[in-house]
Motif scaffolding. Structure first.
Motif, PDB file in Angstrom:
ATOM      1  N   ILE A   1      16.088   1.968 -10.262  1.00 38.85           N
ATOM      2  CA  ILE A   1      15.936   1.290  -9.350  1.00 38.85           C
ATOM      3  C   ILE A   1      14.031   1.859  -9.376  1.00 38.85           C
ATOM      4  CG2 ILE A   1      16.046  -1.007  -7.780  1.00 38.85           C
ATOM      5  CD1 ILE A   1      17.947  -1.197  -9.506  1.00 38.85           C
ATOM      6  N   GLU A   2      14.030   2.716  -8.525  1.00 34.79           N
ATOM      7  CA  GLU A   2      12.786   3.260  -8.240  1.00 34.79           C
ATOM      8  C   GLU A   2      12.005   3.296  -9.435  1.00 34.79           C
ATOM      9  OE1 GLU A   2      10.417   7.083  -6.607  1.00 34.79           O
ATOM     10  OE2 GLU A   2      12.920   6.621  -5.673  1.00 34.79           O
ATOM     11  N   LEU A   3      12.347   3.178 -10.159  1.00 35.46           N
ATOM     12  CA  LEU A   3      11.889   3.544 -11.557  1.00 35.46           C
ATOM     13  C   LEU A   3      11.033   2.121 -12.019  1.00 35.46           C
ATOM     14  CD1 LEU A   3      13.267   6.899 -13.274  1.00 35.46           C
ATOM     15  CD2 LEU A   3      10.607   6.659 -12.765  1.00 35.46           C
ATOM     16  N   LEU A   4      12.278   1.181 -11.992  1.00 32.48           N
ATOM     17  CA  LEU A   4      12.223   0.071 -12.796  1.00 32.48           C
ATOM     18  C   LEU A   4      11.607  -0.702 -11.846  1.00 32.48           C
ATOM     19  CD1 LEU A   4      15.608  -0.901 -14.320  1.00 32.48           C
ATOM     20  CD2 LEU A   4      13.460  -0.010 -15.698  1.00 32.48           C
ATOM     21  N   ARG A   5      10.691  -0.472 -10.626  1.00 35.59           N
ATOM     22  CA  ARG A   5      10.236  -0.835  -9.972  1.00 35.59           C
ATOM     23  C   ARG A   5       8.689  -1.074 -10.110  1.00 35.59           C
ATOM     24  NH1 ARG A   5      12.590  -4.703  -6.320  1.00 35.59           N
ATOM     25  NH2 ARG A   5      14.503  -3.678  -4.991  1.00 35.59           N
ATOM     26  N   VAL A   6       8.325   0.067 -10.812  1.00 37.99           N
ATOM     27  CA  VAL A   6       7.029   0.870 -11.451  1.00 37.99           C
ATOM     28  C   VAL A   6       6.550  -0.120 -12.590  1.00 37.99           C
ATOM     29  CG1 VAL A   6       5.545   2.914 -11.792  1.00 37.99           C
ATOM     30  CG2 VAL A   6       7.343   2.725  -9.406  1.00 37.99           C
ATOM     31  N   GLN A   7       7.460  -0.286 -13.170  1.00 36.80           N
ATOM     32  CA  GLN A   7       7.438  -0.357 -14.621  1.00 36.80           C
ATOM     33  C   GLN A   7       8.807  -0.696 -15.381  1.00 36.80           C
ATOM     34  OE1 GLN A   7       4.714   0.376 -17.825  1.00 36.80           O
ATOM     35  NE2 GLN A   7       6.560   0.535 -19.225  1.00 36.80           N
ATOM     36  N   ASN A   8       9.357  -1.938 -15.411  1.00 39.24           N
ATOM     37  CA  ASN A   8      10.382  -2.874 -15.591  1.00 39.24           C
ATOM     38  C   ASN A   8      10.299  -2.312 -17.019  1.00 39.24           C
ATOM     39  OD1 ASN A   8      13.249  -4.169 -15.634  1.00 39.24           O
ATOM     40  ND2 ASN A   8      12.216  -6.018 -15.304  1.00 39.24           N
TER      41      ASN A   8
END
Length: 165
Positions: free
Chosen positions: A41-48
């Protein structure tokens, strides 16, 4: 970034979804029937979703996989959403049926013949999933990492390995 050090996302925008919202995460977890790892989720908040930097484009393996004797590819990560025609994590239920993959996995990347997935078969829907390599044609099911965080931390440049695929 908190849990993951260094660059992760490349400039390749294929498959990038709309910015991730709390509502989209809740809906994805409802559809998939699992709790997604916080690091994902942390990675996908930076770029989905989208392509990853070349320095993280492969995962080294100790056991030979159908792709290569010493690694598997990881050139992108599917996001959460329905923007464009790219596959997303939300396509997992359909793709699992279509390709005859094991139940209780969440697909992260792949091309149909092979996938890298979160594996909830042992930990259950609220546990910490391991990461697996699934080859639909070769009926291969190989555990890569005990957690998504350890998987991401071990990613390496594909160029560090010989010819493959």
């Amino acid at each position: 970034m908190g849990a993951i050090e260094g660059e992760f996302w490349s400039a390749d925008t294929h498959g990038v979804q709309a910015p991730l919202t709390d509502e989209a995460v809740r809906e994805a977890e409802r559809v998939l029937g699992v709790v997604l790892p916080a690091v994902l989720i942390e990675l996908l908040r930076v770029q989905n979703g989208g392509g990853v930097v070349s320095g993280r484009s492969a995962y080294p393996t100790n056991t030979p996989a159908s792709w290569a004797p010493d690694h598997v590819p990881f050139e992108g990560l599917m996001g959460i959403g329905s923007t464009g025609d790219a596959l997303t994590i939300l396509h997992t239920p359909y793709l699992v049926r279509e390709w005859g993959l094991p139940e209780r996995v969440v697909l992260l990347t792949g091309d149909g013949h092979w996938w890298i997935a979160l594996d909830y078969r042992v930990c259950g829907p609220a546990g910490e999933p391991s990461v697996v390599w699934l080859d639909a044609e070769m009926d291969e099911d190989l555990t890569l990492a005990p957690s998504f965080q350890s998987f991401v931390e071990a990613l390496a440049p594909a160029a560090a390995f010989g010819e493959s695929g």
